[in-house]
Design a protein around this motif. Structure first.
Motif, PDB file in Angstrom:
ATOM      1  N   SER A  24      -6.513  -8.124  -7.708  1.00 21.12           N
ATOM      2  CA  SER A  24      -6.057  -9.271  -6.907  1.00 21.12           C
ATOM      3  C   SER A  24      -6.597 -10.590  -7.446  1.00 21.12           C
ATOM      4  O   SER A  24      -6.291 -11.668  -6.910  1.00 21.12           O
ATOM      5  N   PRO A  76       1.261 -11.193  -3.933  1.00 18.78           N
ATOM      6  CA  PRO A  76       1.074 -10.107  -4.895  1.00 18.78           C
ATOM      7  C   PRO A  76       1.377 -10.629  -6.304  1.00 18.78           C
ATOM      8  O   PRO A  76       2.238 -11.495  -6.481  1.00 18.78           O
ATOM      9  N   HIS A  80       0.400  -5.798  -8.984  1.00 16.90           N
ATOM     10  CA  HIS A  80       0.799  -5.144  -7.725  1.00 16.90           C
ATOM     11  C   HIS A  80       2.277  -4.741  -7.796  1.00 16.90           C
ATOM     12  O   HIS A  80       2.664  -3.646  -7.368  1.00 16.90           O
ATOM     13  N   THR A  96      -6.891   2.135  -2.675  1.00 18.83           N
ATOM     14  CA  THR A  96      -7.449   0.823  -2.987  1.00 18.83           C
ATOM     15  C   THR A  96      -8.731   0.543  -2.214  1.00 18.83           C
ATOM     16  O   THR A  96      -8.877   0.949  -1.064  1.00 18.83           O
ATOM     17  N   HIS A 103      -1.022  -4.744  -2.052  1.00 20.86           N
ATOM     18  CA  HIS A 103      -0.219  -3.609  -2.544  1.00 20.86           C
ATOM     19  C   HIS A 103       0.969  -3.364  -1.603  1.00 20.86           C
ATOM     20  O   HIS A 103       2.102  -3.183  -2.057  1.00 20.86           O
TER      21      HIS A 103
END
Ligand code: APR
Length: 239
Positions: A24, A76, A80, A96, A103
């Motif tokens: 991320s 995202p 992702h 995760t 996601h």
């Protein structure tokens, strides 16, 4: 990239992704232990433990509220989205450590949140829980039962949700390929998932700009960012 392992990947029946904060990072959400990581600026033990919460709920809530606003503004990234699109070609499960929900927002349908979710809020006493994406006026926010609300995240010293962890071990033990992307693998028990996969003879692929403590255990390790590499991983199935 991936040419020499494309047959191994394409012949897989099930791919499990184990992801961490690094996936991320390119959505603008800081990691924890990287050079600009959150734990460089804040003391994890002052903010991410149940004791810290009971000692200073206002401080912990102010920090989580700031993170919530940042996460809700994030989108995202290509990493992702590549994992989500891969579901069109093969059985994909995402395990995760992230609490940001990116996601799911990218379209992944089988996501197990090992460390909970910053979107989900729960009562510290009654069984109220709900997804809340608005800002809280009152800090710390109160439940309708009058007790304090908290983010439904796993704090240091707290157990992982047992049903989630049990499912994660099962998926890790049943995959042919495990892709470990964006995690330093320093936090247990998430960092044992590659061991479960290896015990089932899975092929381990690591995606991380830096080496980790398990890089030498990987079958293939890419020193690059997930947002750049995962679309190339996806293209193996498109060719
Ligand atoms: N792409 C892929 N990996 C990246 C990127 C990127 N663009 N940028 C950074 N990374 C890597 C870093 O090199 C590091 O190895 O992501 C990893 C992030 O590691 P951590 O900050 O330790 O995050 P994570 O592994 O998710 O931490 C696990 O610790 O603080 C707790 O609960 C928190 O879930 C978190 C857990």
């Amino acid at each position: 990239m991936f040419e020499e392992i494309s047959e191994e990947i394409k012949n897989a029946n099930k791919i499990v992704f184990v992801t961490g904060a690094g996936i991320s990072q390119e959505s603008g959400i800081p990691t924890f232990r990287g050079k600009d990581g959150l734990w460089r600026k804040y003391d994890a033990m002052q903010l991410a433990t149940i004791d810290a919460f009971h000692a200073n709920p206002k401080l912990v809530w102010e920090w989580y509220n700031e993170r919530r606003m940042n996460i809700f503004a994030a989108k995202p990234n290509n990493g992702h989205e590549a994992i989500a699109e891969l579901e069109n070609y093969i059985d994909v499960v995402v395990l995760t450590q992230n609490i940001d929900g990116l996601h799911q927002r990218a379209g992944s349908s089988k996501v197990f949140e090992l460390h909970g979710s910053i979107v989900r809020i729960k009562c510290t006493v009654c069984d109220y829980q709900n997804d809340v994406i608005t800002n809280f006026e009152q800090i710390p926010p109160k439940c309708i039962c009058g007790n304090m609300l908290r983010p439904d995240v796993v704090w240091f010293g707290e157990p992982l949700p047992q049903n989630v962890w049990r499912q994660a071990m099962i998926h890790a033990s049943q995959c042919d390929v495990m892709v470990i992307a964006g995690t330093s693998l320093v936090v247990s028990p998430a960092n044992t998932l590659p061991i479960y996969a290896k015990q089932n003879n899975a092929f381990l692929v690591e995606i991380n700009p830096e080496r980790t403590i398990m890089t030498s255990d990987m079958d293939y390790s890419v020193r690059d960012s997930s947002a750049r590499v995962l679309p190339e991983f996806l293209s193996i199935f498109k060719s």
